[in-house]
Scaffold this motif. Structure first.
Motif, PDB file in Angstrom:
ATOM      1  N   ILE A  85      -2.853   8.226  -6.810  1.00 36.24           N
ATOM      2  CA  ILE A  85      -1.414   7.798  -7.313  1.00 36.24           C
ATOM      3  C   ILE A  85      -1.670   6.502  -7.891  1.00 36.24           C
ATOM      4  O   ILE A  85      -2.353   5.426  -7.480  1.00 36.24           O
ATOM      5  N   LEU A  86      -0.845   6.222  -9.148  1.00 40.56           N
ATOM      6  CA  LEU A  86      -0.729   5.073  -9.802  1.00 40.56           C
ATOM      7  C   LEU A  86       0.696   4.555  -9.571  1.00 40.56           C
ATOM      8  O   LEU A  86       1.462   5.255 -10.082  1.00 40.56           O
ATOM      9  N   SER A  87       0.900   3.342  -9.130  1.00 47.10           N
ATOM     10  CA  SER A  87       2.343   2.844  -8.727  1.00 47.10           C
ATOM     11  C   SER A  87       2.488   1.619  -8.908  1.00 47.10           C
ATOM     12  O   SER A  87       1.457   0.883  -9.286  1.00 47.10           O
ATOM     13  N   VAL A  88       3.346   1.014  -8.617  1.00 46.18           N
ATOM     14  CA  VAL A  88       3.571  -0.399  -8.722  1.00 46.18           C
ATOM     15  C   VAL A  88       2.933  -1.058  -7.996  1.00 46.18           C
ATOM     16  O   VAL A  88       2.659  -2.587  -8.334  1.00 46.18           O
ATOM     17  N   ALA A  91       7.023  12.514   0.180  1.00 45.71           N
ATOM     18  CA  ALA A  91       7.543  11.604  -0.659  1.00 45.71           C
ATOM     19  C   ALA A  91       6.457  10.265  -0.887  1.00 45.71           C
ATOM     20  O   ALA A  91       6.202   9.885   0.319  1.00 45.71           O
ATOM     21  N   ALA A  92       6.212   9.860  -2.057  1.00 48.62           N
ATOM     22  CA  ALA A  92       5.431   8.407  -1.940  1.00 48.62           C
ATOM     23  C   ALA A  92       6.453   7.408  -1.514  1.00 48.62           C
ATOM     24  O   ALA A  92       7.514   7.450  -1.874  1.00 48.62           O
ATOM     25  N   SER A  93       5.665   6.361  -0.856  1.00 48.66           N
ATOM     26  CA  SER A  93       6.489   5.394  -0.266  1.00 48.66           C
ATOM     27  C   SER A  93       7.021   4.405  -1.259  1.00 48.66           C
ATOM     28  O   SER A  93       7.973   3.589  -1.002  1.00 48.66           O
ATOM     29  N   VAL A  94       6.428   4.531  -2.518  1.00 52.02           N
ATOM     30  CA  VAL A  94       6.835   3.364  -3.614  1.00 52.02           C
ATOM     31  C   VAL A  94       7.170   4.406  -4.861  1.00 52.02           C
ATOM     32  O   VAL A  94       6.452   5.505  -4.946  1.00 52.02           O
ATOM     33  N   SER A  95       7.684   3.767  -5.844  1.00 42.19           N
ATOM     34  CA  SER A  95       7.832   4.577  -7.174  1.00 42.19           C
ATOM     35  C   SER A  95       6.550   4.654  -7.806  1.00 42.19           C
ATOM     36  O   SER A  95       5.740   3.586  -7.912  1.00 42.19           O
ATOM     37  N   GLN A 147       0.899  -1.145  -0.097  1.00 41.52           N
ATOM     38  CA  GLN A 147       0.084   0.245  -0.028  1.00 41.52           C
ATOM     39  C   GLN A 147       0.765   1.196  -0.007  1.00 41.52           C
ATOM     40  O   GLN A 147       1.912   1.337   0.736  1.00 41.52           O
ATOM     41  N   VAL A 148       0.605   2.409  -0.960  1.00 43.14           N
ATOM     42  CA  VAL A 148       1.473   3.370  -1.059  1.00 43.14           C
ATOM     43  C   VAL A 148       1.112   4.467   0.081  1.00 43.14           C
ATOM     44  O   VAL A 148      -0.078   4.344   0.523  1.00 43.14           O
ATOM     45  N   GLN A 149       2.084   5.074   0.723  1.00 44.93           N
ATOM     46  CA  GLN A 149       1.783   6.023   1.805  1.00 44.93           C
ATOM     47  C   GLN A 149       2.565   7.102   1.277  1.00 44.93           C
ATOM     48  O   GLN A 149       3.348   7.304   0.620  1.00 44.93           O
ATOM     49  N   LEU A 150       1.991   8.409   1.910  1.00 43.76           N
ATOM     50  CA  LEU A 150       2.949   9.597   1.678  1.00 43.76           C
ATOM     51  C   LEU A 150       3.796   9.935   3.037  1.00 43.76           C
ATOM     52  O   LEU A 150       2.904   9.988   4.225  1.00 43.76           O
ATOM     53  N   VAL A 151       5.000  10.220   2.951  1.00 44.58           N
ATOM     54  CA  VAL A 151       5.922  10.348   4.026  1.00 44.58           C
ATOM     55  C   VAL A 151       6.427  11.675   4.213  1.00 44.58           C
ATOM     56  O   VAL A 151       7.118  12.285   3.197  1.00 44.58           O
ATOM     57  N   GLU A 152       6.159  12.596   4.916  1.00 41.59           N
ATOM     58  CA  GLU A 152       6.595  13.969   5.028  1.00 41.59           C
ATOM     59  C   GLU A 152       7.807  14.126   5.876  1.00 41.59           C
ATOM     60  O   GLU A 152       8.111  13.125   6.953  1.00 41.59           O
ATOM     61  N   TYR A 202      -3.460   1.421  -7.601  1.00 37.96           N
ATOM     62  CA  TYR A 202      -4.175   2.804  -7.695  1.00 37.96           C
ATOM     63  C   TYR A 202      -4.573   3.027  -6.445  1.00 37.96           C
ATOM     64  O   TYR A 202      -5.339   2.386  -5.885  1.00 37.96           O
ATOM     65  N   ALA A 203      -4.565   4.150  -6.143  1.00 45.05           N
ATOM     66  CA  ALA A 203      -5.102   4.685  -4.697  1.00 45.05           C
ATOM     67  C   ALA A 203      -5.431   6.295  -4.675  1.00 45.05           C
ATOM     68  O   ALA A 203      -4.913   6.868  -5.752  1.00 45.05           O
ATOM     69  N   ASN A 204      -6.408   6.729  -4.021  1.00 43.05           N
ATOM     70  CA  ASN A 204      -6.827   7.953  -4.422  1.00 43.05           C
ATOM     71  C   ASN A 204      -6.878   8.727  -2.737  1.00 43.05           C
ATOM     72  O   ASN A 204      -7.229   7.781  -1.848  1.00 43.05           O
ATOM     73  N   ASP A 205      -7.032   9.949  -2.635  1.00 43.50           N
ATOM     74  CA  ASP A 205      -7.359  10.511  -1.440  1.00 43.50           C
ATOM     75  C   ASP A 205      -6.152  10.096  -0.565  1.00 43.50           C
ATOM     76  O   ASP A 205      -6.719   9.778   0.879  1.00 43.50           O
ATOM     77  N   LEU A 206      -4.969  10.329  -0.486  1.00 41.28           N
ATOM     78  CA  LEU A 206      -3.876   9.773   0.200  1.00 41.28           C
ATOM     79  C   LEU A 206      -3.763  10.987   1.020  1.00 41.28           C
ATOM     80  O   LEU A 206      -3.253  12.327   0.411  1.00 41.28           O
ATOM     81  N   TRP A 207      -3.219  10.682   2.558  1.00 37.48           N
ATOM     82  CA  TRP A 207      -2.726  11.896   3.214  1.00 37.48           C
ATOM     83  C   TRP A 207      -1.432  11.390   3.974  1.00 37.48           C
ATOM     84  O   TRP A 207      -1.490  10.279   4.314  1.00 37.48           O
ATOM     85  N   GLY A 208      -0.636  12.176   3.988  1.00 42.47           N
ATOM     86  CA  GLY A 208       0.670  12.132   5.069  1.00 42.47           C
ATOM     87  C   GLY A 208       0.392  12.246   6.460  1.00 42.47           C
ATOM     88  O   GLY A 208      -0.855  12.459   6.822  1.00 42.47           O
ATOM     89  N   GLN A 209       1.253  11.743   7.313  1.00 43.92           N
ATOM     90  CA  GLN A 209       1.029  11.931   8.902  1.00 43.92           C
ATOM     91  C   GLN A 209       1.114  13.106   9.454  1.00 43.92           C
ATOM     92  O   GLN A 209       0.806  13.248  10.628  1.00 43.92           O
TER      93      GLN A 209
END
Length: 121
Positions: free
Chosen positions: A100-103, A23-27, A1-6, A106-113
């Protein structure tokens, strides 16, 4: 699962500068609109700056001329350069991506911590 890391928050004196990164946690193959929001104690979360996939930007009136949002698609990262900081900029800052479309899919409405920014002498 992709995450946003601040990263990049901290304590700074009035008039100082900070640079936040998210940054997104995956490419990521592609990321849509990316935003920075902030929330001060007892206040609602507010939009600070927004950047589209094409690079168009807009800002809250309170930060125009002081903050700059940018993105590096090769690093799946969005930045917020904050200059001439004021005590009223003190808040927890959150990054957000609408999709975000990643490896990993697909994910939508992502928030960082969230990352704390404190402007004080």
């Amino acid at each position: 699962q992709v995450q946003l890391v601040e990263s990049g928050g901290g304590l700074v004196q009035p008039g100082g500068s900070l640079r936040l990164s998210c940054a997104a946690s995956v490419s990521a193959f592609s990321i849509g609109v990316m935003d920075w929001y902030r929330q001060a104690p007892g206040a609602q979360r507010e939009l600070v700056a927004r950047i589209t996939a094409g690079g168009s930007t807009n800002y809250a009136d309170s930060v125009k001329g002081r903050f700059t949002i940018s993105r590096d698609s090769t690093k799946s990262t969005v930045y917020l350069q904050m200059n001439s900081l004021r005590p009223e900029d003190t808040a927890v800052y959150y990054c957000h991506a609408d999709r975000i479309l990643s490896v990993v899919g697909y994910a939508n409405d992502l928030w960082g911590q969230g990352t704390q920014v404190t402007v004080s002498s």
